[in-house]
Design an enzyme around this catalytic site. Sequence first.
Site, PDB file in Angstrom:
ATOM      1  N   ARG A 103      34.727 -11.018   4.472  1.00 32.24           N
ATOM      2  CA  ARG A 103      35.957 -11.381   3.792  1.00 32.24           C
ATOM      3  C   ARG A 103      37.072 -11.431   4.822  1.00 32.24           C
ATOM      4  NH1 ARG A 103      38.353  -7.641  -0.950  1.00 32.24           N
ATOM      5  NH2 ARG A 103      38.780  -6.199   0.734  1.00 32.24           N
ATOM      6  N   THR A 107      43.356 -13.550   4.149  1.00 30.84           N
ATOM      7  CA  THR A 107      43.304 -14.408   2.952  1.00 30.84           C
ATOM      8  C   THR A 107      42.425 -13.808   1.854  1.00 30.84           C
ATOM      9  OG1 THR A 107      41.330 -15.589   3.713  1.00 30.84           O
ATOM     10  CG2 THR A 107      43.476 -16.434   4.449  1.00 30.84           C
ATOM     11  N   ASP A 199      35.554   1.674   2.466  1.00 31.37           N
ATOM     12  CA  ASP A 199      34.808   0.517   2.980  1.00 31.37           C
ATOM     13  C   ASP A 199      33.321   0.875   3.064  1.00 31.37           C
ATOM     14  OD1 ASP A 199      33.493  -1.312   4.827  1.00 31.37           O
ATOM     15  OD2 ASP A 199      35.501  -2.040   5.327  1.00 31.37           O
ATOM     16  N   ASP A 202      31.657   0.255   6.592  1.00 26.61           N
ATOM     17  CA  ASP A 202      32.064   1.233   7.607  1.00 26.61           C
ATOM     18  C   ASP A 202      31.476   2.608   7.309  1.00 26.61           C
ATOM     19  OD1 ASP A 202      33.502  -0.546   9.127  1.00 26.61           O
ATOM     20  OD2 ASP A 202      35.422  -0.097   8.172  1.00 26.61           O
TER      21      ASP A 202
HETATM   22  C1  PRP Z   1      33.024  -6.095   1.788  1.00 24.16           C
HETATM   23  C2  PRP Z   1      31.937  -5.774   0.775  1.00 24.16           C
HETATM   24  C3  PRP Z   1      31.670  -7.099   0.121  1.00 24.16           C
HETATM   25  C4  PRP Z   1      33.036  -7.735   0.119  1.00 24.16           C
HETATM   26  C5  PRP Z   1      33.637  -7.577  -1.237  1.00 24.16           C
HETATM   27  O1  PRP Z   1      32.463  -6.659   2.907  1.00 24.16           O
HETATM   28  O2  PRP Z   1      30.804  -5.220   1.332  1.00 24.16           O
HETATM   29  O3  PRP Z   1      30.749  -7.902   0.833  1.00 24.16           O
HETATM   30  O4  PRP Z   1      33.837  -7.035   1.092  1.00 24.16           O
HETATM   31  O5  PRP Z   1      34.860  -8.198  -1.293  1.00 24.16           O
HETATM   32  P1  PRP Z   1      35.121  -9.487  -2.165  1.00 24.16           P
HETATM   33  O6  PRP Z   1      34.539  -9.250  -3.506  1.00 24.16           O
HETATM   34  O7  PRP Z   1      36.645  -9.515  -2.220  1.00 24.16           O
HETATM   35  O8  PRP Z   1      34.563 -10.668  -1.465  1.00 24.16           O
HETATM   36  P2  PRP Z   1      33.328  -6.988   4.231  1.00 24.16           P
HETATM   37  O9  PRP Z   1      34.066  -8.274   4.112  1.00 24.16           O
HETATM   38  O10 PRP Z   1      34.183  -5.790   4.535  1.00 24.16           O
HETATM   39  O11 PRP Z   1      32.235  -7.207   5.331  1.00 24.16           O
HETATM   40  P3  PRP Z   1      31.304  -6.137   6.041  1.00 24.16           P
HETATM   41  O12 PRP Z   1      30.384  -5.588   4.998  1.00 24.16           O
HETATM   42  O13 PRP Z   1      30.598  -6.943   7.067  1.00 24.16           O
HETATM   43  O14 PRP Z   1      32.175  -5.071   6.629  1.00 24.16           O
END
Ligand code: PRP
Length: 208
Positions: A103, A107, A199, A202
């Site tokens: 994400r 944005t 998160d 993380d």
């Molecule tokens: C987080 C989570 C989802 C997403 C959810 O991932 O694990 O994949 O955000 O958010 P959304 O519903 O608003 O799309 P992230 O973007 O942090 O990536 P990562 O798991 O690689 O850290």
Amino acid sequence: MSNLHVSTHPLVKHKLTLLRSVSTEHKKFRELIRELAMLLGYEAMADLELKDCTVQTPLQLAPGHHLQEDVGLVPILRAGLGMVDGIHEMIPGAQVWHLGIYRDEKTLRPVSYYNKLPIEPTVQVCLVLDPMLATGGSATAAVEVLKNWGVRRIKFVGLIAAPEGIQAMTEAHPDIPLYLAAVDDHLNENGFIVPGLGDAGDRQFGTA
Ligand code: PRP
């Protein structure tokens, strides 16, 4: 909402509470993600199709059943990775197809960066795995990919969702059932689920 399944199982509620706790360390956090995925996956697979068969017991033939459908587990990287192993243990014949989607921090829109799906679909059912459904952008994009691939049945298995994410998924993909451990209150200004668990990527991988 008939497509929304929020688990009422006491083990799910107990483990989710431990998962949320800020004092839960990475190792325990990973264990809990794995166990919760197993419990929710069990619920999500309750309608897998079977075909009848017979099995030879030590005494005689007995009626039995085999899974009829080929199942794909589709973790959204990174956080969905931790949900694979528990479900894979229950259904070792499942295929695992990774989708890399993150994400954009500004944005909040999903950005796809990894997809090695072959041209033709190789499964009939897919479980999209991601612990967090925040804006719903990542899950919506993943389901779009799988629909374009030609998968007949798709289910989303998550842990915690914000109402905003459920609404986005329901509007974009009203046919996709959502299996969750909890629906939380809201998204904050950074797009984090509140109260949530922080998160999930993380906390699993020690990268906070
Ligand atoms: C987080 C989570 C989802 C997403 C959810 O991932 O694990 O994949 O955000 O958010 P959304 O519903 O608003 O799309 P992230 O973007 O942090 O990536 P990562 O798991 O690689 O850290």
